[in-house]
Write a protein that holds these residues in place. Structure first.
Motif, PDB file in Angstrom:
ATOM      1  N   ALA A  24       0.843  -1.198   0.000  1.00 25.15           N
ATOM      2  CA  ALA A  24       0.000   0.000   0.000  1.00 25.15           C
ATOM      3  C   ALA A  24       0.878   1.247   0.000  1.00 25.15           C
ATOM      4  CB  ALA A  24      -0.897  -0.003   1.231  1.00 25.15           C
ATOM      5  N   PRO A  25       0.437   2.312  -0.663  1.00 32.91           N
ATOM      6  CA  PRO A  25       1.223   3.548  -0.661  1.00 32.91           C
ATOM      7  C   PRO A  25       1.170   4.254   0.692  1.00 32.91           C
ATOM      8  CG  PRO A  25      -0.843   3.888  -1.817  1.00 32.91           C
ATOM      9  CD  PRO A  25      -0.766   2.429  -1.473  1.00 32.91           C
ATOM     10  N   TRP A  26       2.130   5.127   0.922  1.00 29.49           N
ATOM     11  CA  TRP A  26       2.213   5.925   2.144  1.00 29.49           C
ATOM     12  C   TRP A  26       1.736   7.336   1.844  1.00 29.49           C
ATOM     13  CZ3 TRP A  26       4.144   3.851   6.734  1.00 29.49           C
ATOM     14  CH2 TRP A  26       4.673   2.570   6.625  1.00 29.49           C
ATOM     15  N   TYR A  27       1.175   8.006   2.842  1.00 28.43           N
ATOM     16  CA  TYR A  27       0.683   9.370   2.693  1.00 28.43           C
ATOM     17  C   TYR A  27       1.123  10.213   3.883  1.00 28.43           C
ATOM     18  CZ  TYR A  27      -2.421   7.565  -0.913  1.00 28.43           C
ATOM     19  OH  TYR A  27      -2.909   6.977  -2.041  1.00 28.43           O
ATOM     20  N   HIS A  28       1.263  11.512   3.646  1.00 22.74           N
ATOM     21  CA  HIS A  28       1.452  12.459   4.741  1.00 22.74           C
ATOM     22  C   HIS A  28       0.073  12.787   5.301  1.00 22.74           C
ATOM     23  CE1 HIS A  28       5.640  14.320   4.046  1.00 22.74           C
ATOM     24  NE2 HIS A  28       5.607  13.722   5.213  1.00 22.74           N
ATOM     25  N   SER A  40       1.907   7.690   7.140  1.00 22.81           N
ATOM     26  CA  SER A  40       1.221   6.443   7.454  1.00 22.81           C
ATOM     27  C   SER A  40       0.537   5.901   6.203  1.00 22.81           C
ATOM     28  CB  SER A  40       0.180   6.682   8.553  1.00 22.81           C
ATOM     29  OG  SER A  40      -0.544   5.507   8.818  1.00 22.81           O
ATOM     30  N   GLN A  41       0.334   4.577   6.187  1.00 25.53           N
ATOM     31  CA  GLN A  41      -0.387   3.958   5.082  1.00 25.53           C
ATOM     32  C   GLN A  41      -1.896   4.033   5.293  1.00 25.53           C
ATOM     33  OE1 GLN A  41       1.624   0.112   5.293  1.00 25.53           O
ATOM     34  NE2 GLN A  41       2.336   0.436   3.207  1.00 25.53           N
ATOM     35  N   THR A  42      -2.324   4.192   6.515  1.00 24.84           N
ATOM     36  CA  THR A  42      -3.747   4.195   6.831  1.00 24.84           C
ATOM     37  C   THR A  42      -4.127   5.481   7.561  1.00 24.84           C
ATOM     38  OG1 THR A  42      -3.322   3.058   8.918  1.00 24.84           O
ATOM     39  CG2 THR A  42      -3.827   1.678   7.016  1.00 24.84           C
ATOM     40  N   PRO A  43      -5.381   5.880   7.504  1.00 24.97           N
ATOM     41  CA  PRO A  43      -5.816   7.074   8.228  1.00 24.97           C
ATOM     42  C   PRO A  43      -5.542   6.939   9.725  1.00 24.97           C
ATOM     43  CG  PRO A  43      -7.518   6.323   6.715  1.00 24.97           C
ATOM     44  CD  PRO A  43      -6.455   5.267   6.728  1.00 24.97           C
ATOM     45  N   LEU A  44      -5.190   8.061  10.344  1.00 24.19           N
ATOM     46  CA  LEU A  44      -4.827   8.049  11.760  1.00 24.19           C
ATOM     47  C   LEU A  44      -6.005   8.370  12.680  1.00 24.19           C
ATOM     48  CD1 LEU A  44      -1.387   9.838  11.437  1.00 24.19           C
ATOM     49  CD2 LEU A  44      -1.838   7.403  11.648  1.00 24.19           C
ATOM     50  N   GLY A  45      -7.133   8.700  12.122  1.00 22.79           N
ATOM     51  CA  GLY A  45      -8.313   8.985  12.926  1.00 22.79           C
ATOM     52  C   GLY A  45      -8.998  10.258  12.467  1.00 22.79           C
ATOM     53  N   ALA A  46     -10.048  10.645  13.187  1.00 20.19           N
ATOM     54  CA  ALA A  46     -10.872  11.788  12.803  1.00 20.19           C
ATOM     55  C   ALA A  46     -10.110  13.109  12.894  1.00 20.19           C
ATOM     56  CB  ALA A  46     -12.115  11.841  13.676  1.00 20.19           C
ATOM     57  N   GLY A  47      -9.104  13.193  13.729  1.00 19.87           N
ATOM     58  CA  GLY A  47      -8.356  14.427  13.918  1.00 19.87           C
ATOM     59  C   GLY A  47      -7.245  14.645  12.902  1.00 19.87           C
ATOM     60  N   GLY A  53       0.728  12.976  -1.040  1.00 16.61           N
ATOM     61  CA  GLY A  53       1.159  11.616  -1.325  1.00 16.61           C
ATOM     62  C   GLY A  53       0.564  11.181  -2.641  1.00 16.61           C
ATOM     63  N   PRO A  54       0.747   9.978  -3.040  1.00 12.46           N
ATOM     64  CA  PRO A  54       1.322   8.834  -2.347  1.00 12.46           C
ATOM     65  C   PRO A  54       2.845   8.777  -2.464  1.00 12.46           C
ATOM     66  CG  PRO A  54       0.472   8.136  -4.460  1.00 12.46           C
ATOM     67  CD  PRO A  54       0.152   9.611  -4.326  1.00 12.46           C
ATOM     68  N   TYR A  55       3.434   8.045  -1.521  1.00 10.97           N
ATOM     69  CA  TYR A  55       4.876   7.830  -1.475  1.00 10.97           C
ATOM     70  C   TYR A  55       5.167   6.336  -1.458  1.00 10.97           C
ATOM     71  CZ  TYR A  55       5.210  12.736  -0.199  1.00 10.97           C
ATOM     72  OH  TYR A  55       5.132  14.104  -0.210  1.00 10.97           O
ATOM     73  N   ARG A  56       6.412   5.966  -1.839  1.00 12.09           N
ATOM     74  CA  ARG A  56       6.838   4.561  -1.858  1.00 12.09           C
ATOM     75  C   ARG A  56       7.410   4.101  -0.537  1.00 12.09           C
ATOM     76  NH1 ARG A  56      10.918   4.017  -6.732  1.00 12.09           N
ATOM     77  NH2 ARG A  56      11.775   5.731  -5.558  1.00 12.09           N
TER      78      ARG A  56
END
Length: 67
Positions: A24-28, A40-47, A53-56
């Motif tokens: 999976a790609p990485w995102y800021h 992170s590759q996944t959402p960190l939460g509502a905040g 991104g995406p990044y490798r």
């Protein structure tokens, strides 16, 4: 014997699909409250909101080429 042939056929057909899988790609992600960035590759939460991104890589330094 038929069960063995069927199993071998399924493995032969699914094998190439599994070999072409990519990570999976990485995102800021930017904190909505402090503005801090996290990679992170996944959402960190509502905040958190996706910033770019995406990044490798896990350091969000190597952008993925556009497809």
């Amino acid at each position: 014997m038929t069960k063995f042939i069927l199993t071998a056929l399924v493995i032969a057909l699914i094998g190439p699909v599994a070999l072409h899988a990519e990570p999976a790609p990485w995102y800021h992600w930017r904190s909505k409250s402090t503005g801090a960035l996290a990679c992170s590759q996944t959402p960190l939460g509502a905040g958190w909101a996706r910033a770019d991104g995406p990044y490798r890589d896990a350091r969000c330094e190597k952008p993925l080429p556009a497809k």
